[in-house]
Design a protein around this motif. Sequence first.
Motif, PDB file in Angstrom:
ATOM      1  N   GLY A  14       0.820  -1.195   0.000  1.00 42.97           N
ATOM      2  CA  GLY A  14       0.000   0.000   0.000  1.00 42.97           C
ATOM      3  C   GLY A  14       0.855   1.246   0.000  1.00 42.97           C
ATOM      4  O   GLY A  14       2.075   1.191   0.002  1.00 42.97           O
ATOM      5  N   GLY A  15       0.197   2.374   0.015  1.00 34.46           N
ATOM      6  CA  GLY A  15       0.887   3.648   0.091  1.00 34.46           C
ATOM      7  C   GLY A  15       0.747   4.448  -1.180  1.00 34.46           C
ATOM      8  O   GLY A  15       0.365   3.940  -2.225  1.00 34.46           O
ATOM      9  N   VAL A  16       1.058   5.725  -1.053  1.00 35.68           N
ATOM     10  CA  VAL A  16       0.996   6.615  -2.209  1.00 35.68           C
ATOM     11  C   VAL A  16       2.291   6.491  -3.001  1.00 35.68           C
ATOM     12  O   VAL A  16       3.349   6.199  -2.439  1.00 35.68           O
ATOM     13  N   PRO A  17       2.230   6.706  -4.316  1.00 37.16           N
ATOM     14  CA  PRO A  17       3.461   6.687  -5.108  1.00 37.16           C
ATOM     15  C   PRO A  17       4.389   7.831  -4.656  1.00 37.16           C
ATOM     16  O   PRO A  17       3.913   8.875  -4.195  1.00 37.16           O
ATOM     17  N   PRO A  18       5.696   7.662  -4.793  1.00 37.44           N
ATOM     18  CA  PRO A  18       6.623   8.704  -4.346  1.00 37.44           C
ATOM     19  C   PRO A  18       6.333  10.078  -4.929  1.00 37.44           C
ATOM     20  O   PRO A  18       6.439  11.086  -4.221  1.00 37.44           O
ATOM     21  N   GLU A  19       5.931  10.138  -6.190  1.00 37.92           N
ATOM     22  CA  GLU A  19       5.691  11.441  -6.822  1.00 37.92           C
ATOM     23  C   GLU A  19       4.450  12.147  -6.254  1.00 37.92           C
ATOM     24  O   GLU A  19       4.250  13.340  -6.488  1.00 37.92           O
ATOM     25  N   GLU A  20       3.630  11.453  -5.507  1.00 40.09           N
ATOM     26  CA  GLU A  20       2.449  12.059  -4.880  1.00 40.09           C
ATOM     27  C   GLU A  20       2.618  12.279  -3.384  1.00 40.09           C
ATOM     28  O   GLU A  20       1.747  12.862  -2.738  1.00 40.09           O
ATOM     29  N   ALA A  21       3.720  11.841  -2.808  1.00 39.00           N
ATOM     30  CA  ALA A  21       3.892  11.839  -1.353  1.00 39.00           C
ATOM     31  C   ALA A  21       3.856  13.232  -0.740  1.00 39.00           C
ATOM     32  O   ALA A  21       3.201  13.444   0.290  1.00 39.00           O
ATOM     33  N   LEU A  22       4.527  14.192  -1.336  1.00 38.37           N
ATOM     34  CA  LEU A  22       4.553  15.533  -0.748  1.00 38.37           C
ATOM     35  C   LEU A  22       3.190  16.207  -0.852  1.00 38.37           C
ATOM     36  O   LEU A  22       2.745  16.878   0.091  1.00 38.37           O
ATOM     37  N   ARG A  23       2.489  16.006  -1.979  1.00 39.29           N
ATOM     38  CA  ARG A  23       1.120  16.546  -2.095  1.00 39.29           C
ATOM     39  C   ARG A  23       0.205  15.883  -1.061  1.00 39.29           C
ATOM     40  O   ARG A  23      -0.688  16.530  -0.508  1.00 39.29           O
ATOM     41  N   PHE A  24       0.430  14.600  -0.815  1.00 41.03           N
ATOM     42  CA  PHE A  24      -0.348  13.869   0.188  1.00 41.03           C
ATOM     43  C   PHE A  24      -0.149  14.497   1.568  1.00 41.03           C
ATOM     44  O   PHE A  24      -1.116  14.781   2.287  1.00 41.03           O
ATOM     45  N   VAL A  25       1.085  14.739   1.935  1.00 43.35           N
ATOM     46  CA  VAL A  25       1.370  15.348   3.243  1.00 43.35           C
ATOM     47  C   VAL A  25       0.782  16.753   3.315  1.00 43.35           C
ATOM     48  O   VAL A  25       0.233  17.146   4.346  1.00 43.35           O
ATOM     49  N   GLU A  26       0.873  17.511   2.224  1.00 44.77           N
ATOM     50  CA  GLU A  26       0.257  18.842   2.195  1.00 44.77           C
ATOM     51  C   GLU A  26      -1.248  18.744   2.427  1.00 44.77           C
ATOM     52  O   GLU A  26      -1.824  19.539   3.175  1.00 44.77           O
ATOM     53  N   ALA A  27      -1.899  17.764   1.805  1.00 51.06           N
ATOM     54  CA  ALA A  27      -3.348  17.583   1.972  1.00 51.06           C
ATOM     55  C   ALA A  27      -3.697  17.165   3.395  1.00 51.06           C
ATOM     56  O   ALA A  27      -4.759  17.538   3.919  1.00 51.06           O
ATOM     57  N   LEU A  28      -2.825  16.415   4.039  1.00 51.46           N
ATOM     58  CA  LEU A  28      -3.093  15.967   5.408  1.00 51.46           C
ATOM     59  C   LEU A  28      -3.093  17.124   6.405  1.00 51.46           C
ATOM     60  O   LEU A  28      -3.660  17.009   7.495  1.00 51.46           O
ATOM     61  N   ALA A  29      -2.506  18.244   6.025  1.00 59.21           N
ATOM     62  CA  ALA A  29      -2.504  19.416   6.900  1.00 59.21           C
ATOM     63  C   ALA A  29      -3.925  19.913   7.174  1.00 59.21           C
ATOM     64  O   ALA A  29      -4.162  20.613   8.155  1.00 59.21           O
ATOM     65  N   ALA A  30      -4.886  19.542   6.356  1.00 59.16           N
ATOM     66  CA  ALA A  30      -6.282  19.947   6.549  1.00 59.16           C
ATOM     67  C   ALA A  30      -6.941  19.201   7.708  1.00 59.16           C
ATOM     68  O   ALA A  30      -8.056  19.540   8.099  1.00 59.16           O
ATOM     69  N   PHE A  31      -6.259  18.203   8.253  1.00 61.78           N
ATOM     70  CA  PHE A  31      -6.828  17.385   9.326  1.00 61.78           C
ATOM     71  C   PHE A  31      -6.052  17.646  10.618  1.00 61.78           C
ATOM     72  O   PHE A  31      -4.981  17.058  10.842  1.00 61.78           O
TER      73      PHE A  31
END
Length: 182
Positions: free
Chosen positions: A119-136
């Motif tokens: 599982g997990g997000v692809p490396p190229e999406e990881a930083l955008r994923f962390v940025e999106a998690l800031a909303a929580f």
Amino acid sequence: EAARRRSKLGAPRVTLIAVTKAAPPGAYDWLRALGEKDVGENRVADAASKRETAPPGLVWHGIGHLQTNKVKKAVRTFDAFHALDSLSLAEALAPALAAAGKVWPVYAQVNAARDPAKGGVPPEEALRFVEALAAFPTLEVVGFMTMAKEDDAGDRARPCFATLRELRDEAVRRGLGRVPPA
């Protein structure tokens, strides 16, 4: 061994998490006697039943894939979570954590090995994923996690973890989450 080598280098502290998947209940007393306090479980139901009889003072880490139908029990059971692998899981966790009055330290799971079995997000999406998690606000990103391919050992696994280190360095550079620097 890794903790010993890193301490010689003056690197940040390493936390050993004893994964206790098949451990009998008495193992927790033994771990506490050794001064260990961090335990990892990959199944919510197993962790919940073990936590009921374990000695106090342990820190429970969820280390496996979490299905959204087990979120409420996971929030009651774990103190930290190491496999946050999707925004849909974050959306399920956030209200359960808010209702429990908790903020969870979480590790964003990255499929750095590009293994279809992981599982997990692809490396190229990881930083955008962390940025999106800031909303929580109930999810505090404290790092990344990954797993090498099952058949990759030693030097064959290095590229997977090098990718994760590069992501960590870029996250620190951008001020994302509470990802500690090297």
